[in-house]
Design an enzyme around this catalytic site. Structure first.
Site, PDB file in Angstrom:
ATOM      1  N   GLU A 209       0.855  -1.197   0.000  1.00  0.00           N
ATOM      2  CA  GLU A 209       0.000   0.000   0.000  1.00  0.00           C
ATOM      3  C   GLU A 209       0.882   1.234   0.000  1.00  0.00           C
ATOM      4  OE1 GLU A 209      -3.683  -0.302   2.498  1.00  0.00           O
ATOM      5  OE2 GLU A 209      -2.313  -1.441   3.736  1.00  0.00           O
ATOM      6  N   ASP A 228      -3.355  -6.687  11.549  1.00  0.00           N
ATOM      7  CA  ASP A 228      -4.263  -5.900  10.708  1.00  0.00           C
ATOM      8  C   ASP A 228      -4.432  -6.534   9.320  1.00  0.00           C
ATOM      9  OD1 ASP A 228      -5.835  -3.573  10.038  1.00  0.00           O
ATOM     10  OD2 ASP A 228      -4.125  -2.801   8.916  1.00  0.00           O
ATOM     11  N   HIS A 233      -6.656 -11.037   5.958  1.00  0.00           N
ATOM     12  CA  HIS A 233      -6.600 -11.024   4.494  1.00  0.00           C
ATOM     13  C   HIS A 233      -5.577 -12.015   3.925  1.00  0.00           C
ATOM     14  CE1 HIS A 233      -8.954  -7.570   5.202  1.00  0.00           C
ATOM     15  NE2 HIS A 233      -8.004  -6.675   5.291  1.00  0.00           N
ATOM     16  N   LYS A 332       2.836  -0.625   4.535  1.00  0.00           N
ATOM     17  CA  LYS A 332       2.289   0.690   4.175  1.00  0.00           C
ATOM     18  C   LYS A 332       3.416   1.604   3.712  1.00  0.00           C
ATOM     19  CE  LYS A 332      -1.765   0.319   7.129  1.00  0.00           C
ATOM     20  NZ  LYS A 332      -2.671  -0.173   6.104  1.00  0.00           N
TER      21      LYS A 332
HETATM   22  C1  BG6 Z   1      -7.944  -3.160   5.967  1.00  0.00           C
HETATM   23  C2  BG6 Z   1      -6.823  -2.749   6.880  1.00  0.00           C
HETATM   24  O1  BG6 Z   1      -8.543  -4.341   6.426  1.00  0.00           O
HETATM   25  O2  BG6 Z   1      -7.432  -3.374   4.657  1.00  0.00           O
HETATM   26  C3  BG6 Z   1      -6.175  -1.471   6.357  1.00  0.00           C
HETATM   27  O3  BG6 Z   1      -7.343  -2.516   8.176  1.00  0.00           O
HETATM   28  C4  BG6 Z   1      -5.749  -1.665   4.924  1.00  0.00           C
HETATM   29  O4  BG6 Z   1      -5.070  -1.088   7.164  1.00  0.00           O
HETATM   30  C5  BG6 Z   1      -6.878  -2.205   4.068  1.00  0.00           C
HETATM   31  O5  BG6 Z   1      -5.325  -0.392   4.429  1.00  0.00           O
HETATM   32  C6  BG6 Z   1      -6.379  -2.594   2.694  1.00  0.00           C
HETATM   33  O6  BG6 Z   1      -7.471  -2.935   1.885  1.00  0.00           O
HETATM   34  P1  BG6 Z   1      -7.350  -2.808   0.314  1.00  0.00           P
HETATM   35  O7  BG6 Z   1      -8.626  -3.366  -0.201  1.00  0.00           O
HETATM   36  O8  BG6 Z   1      -7.196  -1.349   0.020  1.00  0.00           O
HETATM   37  O9  BG6 Z   1      -6.140  -3.586  -0.086  1.00  0.00           O
END
Ligand code: BG6
Length: 469
Positions: A209, A228, A233, A332
């Site tokens: 990210e 997180d 995920h 990040k």
């Molecule tokens: C969220 C996290 O579940 O997923 C965040 O809490 C993260 O920190 C986000 O930024 C990322 O999601 P995506 O769909 O933008 O990859």
């Protein structure tokens, strides 16, 4: 079409305004699923109804990709707003009146609030008999912050709702690429025949990210990226990729397959942590031409101990995956936003030509959704089927599933339990062994030392987007 009431707790929060309300507006625009619905925004900051609505609409507008102002207006007219102080009995009586439980409308409670509030919300719902069998509950991740807290919260949720009424959301499961992993394997028996340790050399998942902590300093600093992003995920992605193919794509069979993987993850212990984990925090610098602060400057009052980057080398101790390393990395303030799965296959012969390029299958999760392969197989690509159709946002898809009462892409408690058990072992190992917090420059691929994880196996990070060979 059944009549439906949706109650959004945390209805004026960031998730609701950025994702959930736009998703509902899109569902309303593109289907008749919400034709007989009412929406209640339960928030703490409602003083004046009209004032709240005006400010609310202005905050939602930038997040509506295709909804017209008329559609938003239609949704807003369907919407009631209620100030809900969780401790005030009056508020719960008002909610009860709004729901008028004598009728048999479907009810969806969406908890878009921190998970420490889930238990008290459930207790109140039960106390006021607002949990009839046709009600369902949607809870956001992370559920708790370790196995003990997750089990406590889940215990109260389960006293109030049956498992078939509980929708534990992980928005990655709503992403088109992840939804198509099992169809890809099913529709390509030639690929599935290679889907094991004899043919696969290693698996990599990269989720990078460019954003930083974005105001979520307290929570993110406490839980870090491991909890997180990895606990949910990434482990869900690993599980979908590596589970045994179910006979049918039903919720119970898919969940059973994922649970088996999650229960087979090799523990990372104090003896193995240093060779299997790299963590880091970004420092100040530039990203995309902008000056950005370092993590330590951003977190102000927090302890500053949360990792914003984590890379892991993990193994799944099953016959199918014996000895195949799975490398995960996420962080990040990195070079670009990218979600990608790369599966590298073993060379065709035991003594490969030194110039032979490894054969790979790449599944792009975002920003593009695609499957790229240099395997000598003609692949049927399920992602190509939807090429000309509109790509739905993950939340839109998952909300549609909740409305249609389909749990296929939601997480069973047993999966969460297995994930936390494994993550807790890492946390315990970190208490015994100091895993050094690396510093990395924004706009890079994270700490240089993350390369050591694959290098110890004679491999390297490979992503179509973020790495160059
Ligand atoms: C969220 C996290 O579940 O997923 C965040 O809490 C993260 O920190 C986000 O930024 C990322 O999601 P995506 O769909 O933008 O990859």
């Amino acid at each position: 079409m059944r009549q439906l009431d949706i109650i959004l707790f945390g209805g004026s929060g960031d998730l609701a305004t950025r994702k959930l309300i736009p998703a509902l507006a899109h569902i309303m625009q593109n289907s008749d699923l919400l034709d007989h619905s009412r929406l209640l925004i339960a928030a703490q900051d409602v003083r004046d109804d009209q004032e709240f609505r005006t400010a609310f609409a202005a905050r939602i507008a930038p997040h509506l990709s295709e909804t017209t102002p008329e559609q938003l207006d239609r949704l807003m007219r369907r919407m009631d707003v209620m100030s809900l102080d969780l401790r005030a009995e009056d508020a719960w009586r008002s909610l009860s009146d709004w729901l008028s439980p004598a009728n048999d409308r479907d009810i969806i409670y969406y908890f878009a609030v921190p998970s420490f509030l889930f238990a008290s919300l459930c207790r109140k719902i039960r106390q006021h008999n607002l949990n009839p069998p046709q009600s369902r509950i949607v809870v956001e991740k992370p559920l708790g912050e370790d196995l003990t807290s997750a089990a406590e919260i889940n215990g109260v949720i389960s006293e109030t709702f049956a498992e078939t009424q509980i929708f534990r959301i992980d928005h990655y499961l709503g992403k088109t690429a992840l939804q198509n992993i099992l169809p890809l394997r099913i529709q390509n028996p030639g690929l599935e025949a290679l889907w094991h340790a004899d043919s696969i050399d290693n698996i990599q998942i990269t989720l990078t990210e460019t954003v930083g902590v974005e105001g979520r300093t307290e929570l993110l600093d406490r839980i870090g990226t491991l909890k997180d992003m990895v606990q949910n995920h990434m482990l869900q992605t690993v599980a979908l990729l590596t589970m045994d193919l179910p006979q049918n794509l039903t919720a119970s069979q898919i969940r059973r397959g994922k649970i088996e993987v999650l229960q087979s993850l090799r523990p990372i212990t104090e003896d193995s942590i240093l060779s299997n984990m790299v963590i880091g925090q970004y420092r100040a610098g530039t990203l995309g031409g902008q000056t950005v602060s370092g993590y330590q400057e951003e977190i102000s009052a927090s302890a500053g101990t949360g990792e914003m980057f984590v890379a892991l080398r993990i193994f799944i101790d099953t016959d199918r995956w014996a000895g195949v390393p799975v490398y995960l990395r996420t962080g990040k303030r990195l070079r670009q936003r990218c979600g990608e799965i790369v599966i590298t296959f073993k060379p065709r012969s035991a003594s490969p030509d030194a110039n032979e390029r490894p054969r790979r299958l790449m599944i792009e999760i975002h920003p593009d959704q695609n499957i790229l392969s240099d395997l000598p197989l003609t692949l049927h690509n399920p992602l190509a089927e939807g090429e000309n159709t509109r790509i739905q946002d993950a939340y839109e898809k998952l909300l549609q599933d909740v409305i249609q009462n389909d749990q296929t892409f939601f997480v069973h408690w047993d999966e969460i339990e297995a994930s936390w058990r494994w993550i807790d072992q890492i946390s315990h190992a970190r208490q015994k062994v100091n895993v050094p917090m690396q510093s990395y420059a924004p706009g890079t691929n994270g700490p240089i030392s993350s390369h050591l994880l694959p290098r110890q196996d004679g491999k390297y990070w490979y992503s179509n987007r973020v790495d160059k060979e």
